[in-house]
Design a protein around this motif. Structure first.
Motif, mmCIF file in Angstrom:
data_model
loop_
_atom_site.group_PDB
_atom_site.id
_atom_site.type_symbol
_atom_site.label_atom_id
_atom_site.label_comp_id
_atom_site.label_asym_id
_atom_site.label_seq_id
_atom_site.Cartn_x
_atom_site.Cartn_y
_atom_site.Cartn_z
ATOM 1 N N VAL A 13 61.424 31.378 5.640
ATOM 2 C CA VAL A 13 62.100 31.672 4.371
ATOM 3 C C VAL A 13 62.115 30.411 3.531
ATOM 4 N N PRO A 14 61.655 30.450 2.274
ATOM 5 C CA PRO A 14 61.602 29.241 1.455
ATOM 6 C C PRO A 14 62.991 28.671 1.201
ATOM 7 N N SER A 15 63.086 27.351 1.256
ATOM 8 C CA SER A 15 64.314 26.662 0.865
ATOM 9 C C SER A 15 64.189 26.311 -0.613
ATOM 10 N N ILE A 16 65.229 26.632 -1.372
ATOM 11 C CA ILE A 16 65.148 26.448 -2.818
ATOM 12 C C ILE A 16 66.344 25.671 -3.334
ATOM 13 N N ARG A 17 66.123 25.087 -4.491
ATOM 14 C CA ARG A 17 67.206 24.431 -5.230
ATOM 15 C C ARG A 17 67.338 25.166 -6.555
ATOM 16 N N VAL A 18 68.561 25.616 -6.888
ATOM 17 C CA VAL A 18 68.765 26.430 -8.083
ATOM 18 C C VAL A 18 69.733 25.729 -9.021
ATOM 19 N N ARG A 19 69.624 26.116 -10.279
ATOM 20 C CA ARG A 19 70.571 25.644 -11.291
ATOM 21 C C ARG A 19 70.975 26.851 -12.130
ATOM 22 N N ARG A 20 72.279 27.038 -12.253
ATOM 23 C CA ARG A 20 72.805 28.183 -12.975
ATOM 24 C C ARG A 20 73.708 27.722 -14.105
ATOM 25 N N ASN A 21 73.850 28.575 -15.134
ATOM 26 C CA ASN A 21 74.800 28.253 -16.200
ATOM 27 C C ASN A 21 76.171 28.799 -15.832
ATOM 28 N N THR A 22 77.117 28.701 -16.746
ATOM 29 C CA THR A 22 78.506 29.071 -16.436
ATOM 30 C C THR A 22 78.659 30.563 -16.137
ATOM 31 N N SER A 23 77.765 31.395 -16.653
ATOM 32 C CA SER A 23 77.857 32.838 -16.395
ATOM 33 C C SER A 23 77.155 33.259 -15.116
ATOM 34 N N GLY A 24 76.539 32.317 -14.408
ATOM 35 C CA GLY A 24 75.849 32.632 -13.164
ATOM 36 C C GLY A 24 74.396 32.968 -13.339
ATOM 37 N N THR A 25 73.871 32.925 -14.573
ATOM 38 C CA THR A 25 72.467 33.221 -14.805
ATOM 39 C C THR A 25 71.600 32.063 -14.336
ATOM 40 N N LEU A 26 70.503 32.376 -13.649
ATOM 41 C CA LEU A 26 69.611 31.338 -13.139
ATOM 42 C C LEU A 26 68.850 30.678 -14.287
ATOM 43 N N VAL A 27 68.821 29.359 -14.255
ATOM 44 C CA VAL A 27 68.087 28.576 -15.243
ATOM 45 C C VAL A 27 66.835 27.972 -14.625
ATOM 46 N N GLU A 28 66.948 27.538 -13.377
ATOM 47 C CA GLU A 28 65.817 26.884 -12.720
ATOM 48 C C GLU A 28 65.859 27.180 -11.236
ATOM 49 N N VAL A 29 64.699 27.440 -10.654
ATOM 50 C CA VAL A 29 64.545 27.621 -9.214
ATOM 51 C C VAL A 29 63.358 26.771 -8.786
ATOM 52 N N ALA A 30 63.569 25.824 -7.877
ATOM 53 C CA ALA A 30 62.504 24.923 -7.436
ATOM 54 C C ALA A 30 62.569 24.765 -5.932
ATOM 55 N N PRO A 31 61.417 24.476 -5.281
ATOM 56 C CA PRO A 31 61.425 24.251 -3.828
ATOM 57 C C PRO A 31 62.314 23.058 -3.493
ATOM 58 N N GLU A 32 62.945 23.140 -2.356
ATOM 59 C CA GLU A 32 63.838 22.071 -1.918
ATOM 60 C C GLU A 32 63.151 21.236 -0.841
ATOM 61 N N GLY A 33 63.106 19.910 -1.070
ATOM 62 C CA GLY A 33 62.551 18.995 -0.067
ATOM 63 C C GLY A 33 61.068 19.165 0.155
ATOM 64 N N ALA A 34 60.332 19.637 -0.877
ATOM 65 C CA ALA A 34 58.890 19.837 -0.708
ATOM 66 C C ALA A 34 58.156 18.500 -0.727
ATOM 67 N N SER A 35 57.171 18.359 0.136
ATOM 68 C CA SER A 35 56.359 17.147 0.180
ATOM 69 C C SER A 35 55.370 17.160 -0.983
ATOM 70 N N VAL A 36 55.080 15.981 -1.532
ATOM 71 C CA VAL A 36 54.185 15.890 -2.683
ATOM 72 C C VAL A 36 52.792 16.334 -2.317
ATOM 73 N N ASN A 37 52.307 15.956 -1.126
ATOM 74 C CA ASN A 37 50.935 16.243 -0.732
ATOM 75 C C ASN A 37 50.797 17.556 0.033
ATOM 76 N N ALA A 38 51.944 18.224 0.302
ATOM 77 C CA ALA A 38 51.889 19.453 1.098
ATOM 78 C C ALA A 38 51.322 20.593 0.263
ATOM 79 N N GLU A 39 50.479 21.368 0.902
ATOM 80 C CA GLU A 39 49.922 22.533 0.216
ATOM 81 C C GLU A 39 50.941 23.669 0.249
ATOM 82 N N GLU A 40 51.147 24.315 -0.893
ATOM 83 C CA GLU A 40 52.137 25.385 -0.984
ATOM 84 C C GLU A 40 51.455 26.714 -1.287
ATOM 85 N N VAL A 41 52.104 27.753 -0.810
ATOM 86 C CA VAL A 41 51.637 29.106 -1.090
ATOM 87 C C VAL A 41 52.803 29.894 -1.689
ATOM 88 N N LEU A 42 52.449 30.906 -2.480
ATOM 89 C CA LEU A 42 53.466 31.774 -3.062
ATOM 90 C C LEU A 42 54.007 32.689 -1.970
#
Length: 443
Positions: free
Chosen positions: A96-125
């Motif tokens: 299960v992907p680990s993610i880092r999220v940022r939400r506004n005051t109403s709980g709406t998602l603003v940003e979703v990014a991988p958490e602790g991802a390596s720069v050189n690591a190959e990623e898949v959707l």
């Protein structure tokens, strides 16, 4: 003589002491009328067996009676939602992907990014995260669209969460896009369990086949219900007043479902017991207990003046007030009674105007089942019928008051019928008695 009397006794509009003109609107030939309480009071029977509808020629119309019922409605809304890709490292594609999220005051998602991802690591959707925080109703269907690069079948798991920390499994889904020659098949809809959730997580079972979404919509449904319509009487004054006790007499026994007690003064608090009976010869039966009040709360006045009843037929009501609460004041309270609204549905035949007649002590029930009156009947069809309106309320009240005087007079025609019938029976008895007393003829 008997035949002549029976023909003379055939039902006529004049047999009914209350007659109210009807005004028709909408499309016929069936019309529906919600019966006001004044006409309930005008009847001689609580089940309305003495109700008829006549045309201008005096012909009785076919009709049915139906009780009002609670109304339930559902509103379905399709809402486009934002979606965010979920990536994971190629060597951990099943995790299960680990993610880092940022939400506004109403709980709406603003940003979703991988958490602790390596720069050189190959990623898949790995999947997609849908933001349903703006939808407050239960979710019933997911509708997806994706780029044409990925055809075939794609399966994924569906999970729901309100905090992005704890996830609940909602089962699996499958979308498909197939093309052959000039034919194309799209399967873009996935059923959901009809529950609320702020976020949905879609994780593809085969990450290498995860398509790139181009649209995501959620179908939600909100339901509402309205209580069964009620018919209410005008305010009724008590017929008998004692210390802490009030009694009301109704024109006839009716299956009451609710009463309202007038609270004239502010800061009123009264524990009460409401009892009822069919007539004055039987004991009082408790119908409801409650606390009536008219009190200030948060800068507003709050009034609780209703009591619910078990739809038991009663003609007399007695309200007993616990005087320790201060009572209901020096003036006797008025009472308003209510019962389930009854609709009269009739088939208009002949020449208008049409008249609703009620108040005949000798009448028998003549109403048909609604499914017989309207072939192919359903609830939706009932709501589309034409509408009949009774005369203005003051005229109805006047007719009800005058009916008491008319009801007290003798029905000479019916009395004559009974006299003729009894005379015929007496003649038959006399003939039989004469034959029995005649001496036997000797051979």
């Amino acid at each position: 003589m008997l035949v002549t009397a029976l023909v003379g006794a055939q039902e006529q509009r004049s047999d009914y002491v209350v007659q109210v003109p009807l005004t028709l609107s909408g499309e016929g030939p069936w019309y529906r009328l919600e019966l006001p309480m004044a006409l309930h009071f005008a009847g001689r029977f609580g089940d309305l067996r003495d109700l008829r509808v006549f045309n201008a020629e005096g012909e009785a119309q076919a009709y049915a009676l139906t009780l009002g019922s609670a109304q339930h409605s559902e509103t379905r809304t399709e809402t486009a939602v934002k979606w965010f890709p979920l990536h994971s490292q190629a060597d951990a594609a099943q995790a299960v992907p680990s993610i880092r999220v940022r939400r506004n005051t109403s709980g709406t998602l603003v940003e979703v990014a991988p958490e602790g991802a390596s720069v050189n690591a190959e990623e898949v959707l790995r999947g997609w995260l849908l933001d349903a925080s703006a939808i407050k109703a239960p979710l019933y269907k997911l509708i997806l669209d994706w780029s044409a690069e990925r055809d075939g079948f794609q399966r994924f798991s569906i999970e729901a969460s309100d905090d992005l920390q704890h996830w609940q499994a909602w089962g699996d889904g499958q979308i498909a896009r197939l093309a052959f020659a000039d034919e194309r098949i799209d399967q873009r809809e996935v059923s959901l369990p009809g529950q609320r959730a702020r976020y949905l997580r879609l994780l593809w079972l085969a990450p290498q086949q995860a398509p790139a979404l181009t649209a995501a919509r959620l179908l939600s449904a909100s339901s509402s219900s309205a209580p069964a319509p009620m018919a209410w009487s005008a305010a009724l004054a008590p017929s008998d007043v004692k210390a802490g006790e009030y009694t009301w007499n109704l024109p006839l026994a009716l299956p009451l479902e609710r009463v309202r007690v007038e609270l004239k003064q502010s800061n009123t608090l009264a524990p009460v017991i409401l009892s009822g009976r069919r007539d004055g010869k039987v004991q009082w039966q408790p119908l409801a207990r409650g606390l009536l009040y008219r009190l200030p709360q948060n800068g507003k006045e709050v009034i609780q003046n209703e009591l619910e009843l078990p739809a038991q037929r009663v003609q007399q009501l007695r309200l007993q007030v616990d005087e320790r609460g201060g009572g209901l004041g020096s003036a006797a309270p008025q009472l308003t009674v209510g019962l389930r609204a009854t609709q009269v549905v009739f088939l208009a035949r002949g020449t208008p105007p049409y008249t609703l007649a009620i108040g005949n002590a000798a009448a028998q029930a003549a109403n048909l089942p609604l499914t017989t009156l309207i072939p192919g009947y359903d609830d939706e069809r009932l709501a589309k019928l034409g509408v009949a309106q009774a005369a203005a309320e003051p005229q109805v009240e006047a007719a009800v008051e005058s009916s008491a005087v008319q009801a007290a007079s003798f029905d000479w025609k019916r009395l004559g019928l009974w006299a003729v019938l009894l005379l015929g029976v007496a003649l038959l008895v006399l003939m039989a008695w004469s034959l029995l007393r005649a001496p036997a003829v000797k051979p």
